[in-house]
Design a protein around this motif. Sequence first.
Motif, PDB file in Angstrom:
ATOM      1  N   MET A   1       0.839  -1.205   0.000  1.00  0.00           N
ATOM      2  CA  MET A   1       0.000   0.000   0.000  1.00  0.00           C
ATOM      3  C   MET A   1       0.867   1.245   0.000  1.00  0.00           C
ATOM      4  SD  MET A   1      -3.348  -0.118   2.298  1.00  0.00           S
ATOM      5  CE  MET A   1      -2.778  -1.117   3.657  1.00  0.00           C
ATOM      6  N   ASP A   2       0.308   2.314  -0.466  1.00  0.00           N
ATOM      7  CA  ASP A   2       1.073   3.544  -0.431  1.00  0.00           C
ATOM      8  C   ASP A   2       0.709   4.373   0.796  1.00  0.00           C
ATOM      9  OD1 ASP A   2      -1.049   5.389  -1.019  1.00  0.00           O
ATOM     10  OD2 ASP A   2      -0.916   4.806  -3.119  1.00  0.00           O
ATOM     11  N   SER A   3       1.431   5.473   0.964  1.00  0.00           N
ATOM     12  CA  SER A   3       1.361   6.163   2.250  1.00  0.00           C
ATOM     13  C   SER A   3      -0.004   6.777   2.528  1.00  0.00           C
ATOM     14  CB  SER A   3       2.449   7.232   2.319  1.00  0.00           C
ATOM     15  OG  SER A   3       2.437   8.017   1.141  1.00  0.00           O
ATOM     16  N   LEU A   4      -0.617   7.451   1.545  1.00  0.00           N
ATOM     17  CA  LEU A   4      -1.911   8.079   1.814  1.00  0.00           C
ATOM     18  C   LEU A   4      -3.021   7.036   1.986  1.00  0.00           C
ATOM     19  CD1 LEU A   4      -2.182  11.359  -0.270  1.00  0.00           C
ATOM     20  CD2 LEU A   4      -2.194  11.076   2.208  1.00  0.00           C
ATOM     21  N   ILE A   5      -2.911   5.913   1.244  1.00  0.00           N
ATOM     22  CA  ILE A   5      -3.893   4.833   1.414  1.00  0.00           C
ATOM     23  C   ILE A   5      -3.783   4.270   2.830  1.00  0.00           C
ATOM     24  CG2 ILE A   5      -4.485   2.482   0.693  1.00  0.00           C
ATOM     25  CD1 ILE A   5      -5.448   4.507  -1.308  1.00  0.00           C
ATOM     26  N   THR A   6      -2.521   4.078   3.278  1.00  0.00           N
ATOM     27  CA  THR A   6      -2.316   3.594   4.647  1.00  0.00           C
ATOM     28  C   THR A   6      -2.944   4.557   5.641  1.00  0.00           C
ATOM     29  OG1 THR A   6      -0.237   2.594   3.988  1.00  0.00           O
ATOM     30  CG2 THR A   6      -0.572   2.934   6.334  1.00  0.00           C
ATOM     31  N   ALA A   7      -2.675   5.856   5.459  1.00  0.00           N
ATOM     32  CA  ALA A   7      -3.204   6.854   6.397  1.00  0.00           C
ATOM     33  C   ALA A   7      -4.727   6.860   6.367  1.00  0.00           C
ATOM     34  CB  ALA A   7      -2.644   8.238   6.035  1.00  0.00           C
ATOM     35  N   ARG A  10      -6.198   3.731   7.980  1.00  0.00           N
ATOM     36  CA  ARG A  10      -6.121   3.818   9.445  1.00  0.00           C
ATOM     37  C   ARG A  10      -7.227   4.706   9.997  1.00  0.00           C
ATOM     38  NH1 ARG A  10      -1.686   2.210  12.080  1.00  0.00           N
ATOM     39  NH2 ARG A  10      -1.997   3.821  13.654  1.00  0.00           N
ATOM     40  N   ARG A  23      -8.068  12.359   2.728  1.00  0.00           N
ATOM     41  CA  ARG A  23      -6.755  11.953   2.211  1.00  0.00           C
ATOM     42  C   ARG A  23      -6.820  11.389   0.801  1.00  0.00           C
ATOM     43  NH1 ARG A  23      -6.474  11.679   7.702  1.00  0.00           N
ATOM     44  NH2 ARG A  23      -4.480  12.287   8.604  1.00  0.00           N
ATOM     45  N   PRO A  31      -7.363   1.283  -5.028  1.00  0.00           N
ATOM     46  CA  PRO A  31      -7.520   1.275  -3.556  1.00  0.00           C
ATOM     47  C   PRO A  31      -8.197   2.541  -3.048  1.00  0.00           C
ATOM     48  CG  PRO A  31      -5.265   0.726  -4.187  1.00  0.00           C
ATOM     49  CD  PRO A  31      -5.956   1.186  -5.430  1.00  0.00           C
ATOM     50  N   LEU A 403      -9.107  -3.700   0.639  1.00  0.00           N
ATOM     51  CA  LEU A 403      -7.775  -3.327   0.179  1.00  0.00           C
ATOM     52  C   LEU A 403      -6.872  -4.535   0.029  1.00  0.00           C
ATOM     53  CD1 LEU A 403      -7.455  -0.238   2.411  1.00  0.00           C
ATOM     54  CD2 LEU A 403      -7.758  -0.306  -0.044  1.00  0.00           C
TER      55      LEU A 403
END
Lengths: 406, 218
Positions: A1-7, A10, A23, A31, A403
């Motif tokens: 996953m990439d950073s904004l998807i992770t954020a 969460r 975001r 995703p 995801l």
Amino acid sequence: MDSLITAAARALAAGDPLAALKRVALRDDAPALALRGIAMAQLGDLARAKVLLRRAARAFGPREAVARARCVVAEAEIALVSRDLGWPARALDAARAILLAHGDHVNAAQARHIEARRLLLIGRLDAAEERLGEPAPLPLPPALLAAREMVLAGIALRRLRTGPARAALERAGQAARDADIPALTAEVAAAASVLHRPAARLIAGGQARPLLLAAVEAVLASDALVVDACRHVVRDAGVVVSLATRPVLFALARALAEAWPGDVSRDRLVRLAFGAKVADESHRARLRVEIGRLRAALRAQATLRATSQGFALAPRRASEVVVLARPVEEAHAGVLAFLADGEAWSSSALALALGTSQRTVQRALDELAAAGKAQAFGHGRARRWVTPPVPGFTTTLLLPGPLPGG
Amino acid sequence: MKTTAAEILREYGPFSGVDAVHGVTFDGQHVWFASGDRLNALDPAGGQVARSIDVPAHAGTAFDGRHLFQIAEDRILKIDPESGQVLASIPAPGQGGDSGMAWAEGSLWVGQHRGRKIHQVDPETGTILRTIESDRVVTGVTWVDGALWHGTWEGEDSDVRRIDPETGAVLAAIEMPAGMGVSGLEADGGDRFFCGGGKSGRVRAIRRPAGSSGTGGR
């Protein structure tokens, strides 16, 4: 996953769909579309959520079968919650197979529950139970467990088995508390309240008293001859005779049952069955015909004895005769009697069964819907009507995380 | 292209309070891994988290010999590993679509996840110096012995592959076993790669094939 998807994921997991949307609002990769879809569903915009999830499913690559399957499951849940039966069950089945094959047992179980809820909604209780009966290979997360028990409770209530229903609702309540989702806990409590509200009235020996669901179950299991005005059937321990499509016969049966062991005069029967103020010779002739038909219909359960005044009911096997009626006698009892069988009815089928015009039925359904006594789902010709409430339809979406694992 | 199966040397975790691993790096002593809202220093010999820094940590992690670099949302944070303080930040080249990150030869190398690219970035300004195209989703990036490696994880398929930094051509690939994905990659300078395991919440050490040094020049 990439950073904004992770954020964003969460934020969504923490119950903050707005922060998640912030975001990924401007992103259209798979995703991001899936996350936006889930967030919109949680915010209540089911139509928008459905479009986003469908786009996400299309956007996932050929190697991302599991992610796509999760989107299909989420879209199915949205369709179910919005009572859209146009949903293709085959797509959900295929998604479930993919999730199982890739070891995603939790979301596969979620897909199975959605199928079971849909079957319960359209009144296919055996099929719904069968679907739930397939054992889950893993312990389910509490929210999913609560949803499963709600469906089991719904099936048991539809079958008037209050013991299993109560047990399932208790398990659902515990699971909802474990899941720590207050909305789910409230929903289980609301579903359970059906056990503590009068479900019917018992009319016997000239007296009427309210019954809880468990008492209704006991009456139906007793050796009495029951004229059931909730479903327009006459039943005893051996036979169930439906008079739902024969309102005149039912009116006669009910009048005779309420008077049991006494008789009912011809004038009164004519008044009740034909709505005539005074009985003339033609009414009396017609009464003889209808009594003959009722005799034939109830032949296995009771005899109809002619008295000097009129007629009296005499059960063949049963020790007593009782009438089971709705808690409050209300308009459109005929329509409600059909809906009480747990099937999903179209208004045209109801009109056919009741021998009345579709317009009349439609008016009755609209009034019942406004009073919260009937509920429609589907649109146009596919529109179907049921009586609420049936537990098993959590409005609390339990959407799967759509995801990819990375 | 040479394809081999991954040899799992050791598996670390799961760790308490960690539901996913998003990036890994190695400072010569500890393996640092990003777990959403903190960076954790794992002792690779003992297998314990020695300490952690509370900082948003959503994707790749890198170490330049003095500082930790961490992708958080659409920024790259520069962090003092001793104090845990964020010293500076630069925009991430993928504008939030960023995944893996490595430090080598004065530059940051940042994988852009579904963009299937690796950007060489000036660590002071965030300026993109050049871009290498890959044909797979990029999840982790590392340089070792002059060779550029990156992780891929697309749906159910995941591997660690060495690519030609000029052309992007795949030179070698180590395939991960079914159900194991790579969400962050770092070489320890010896014969190991450390791989983040995504939602498994684990960090895995796999063997780096011998004789896999690069063509030199970097």
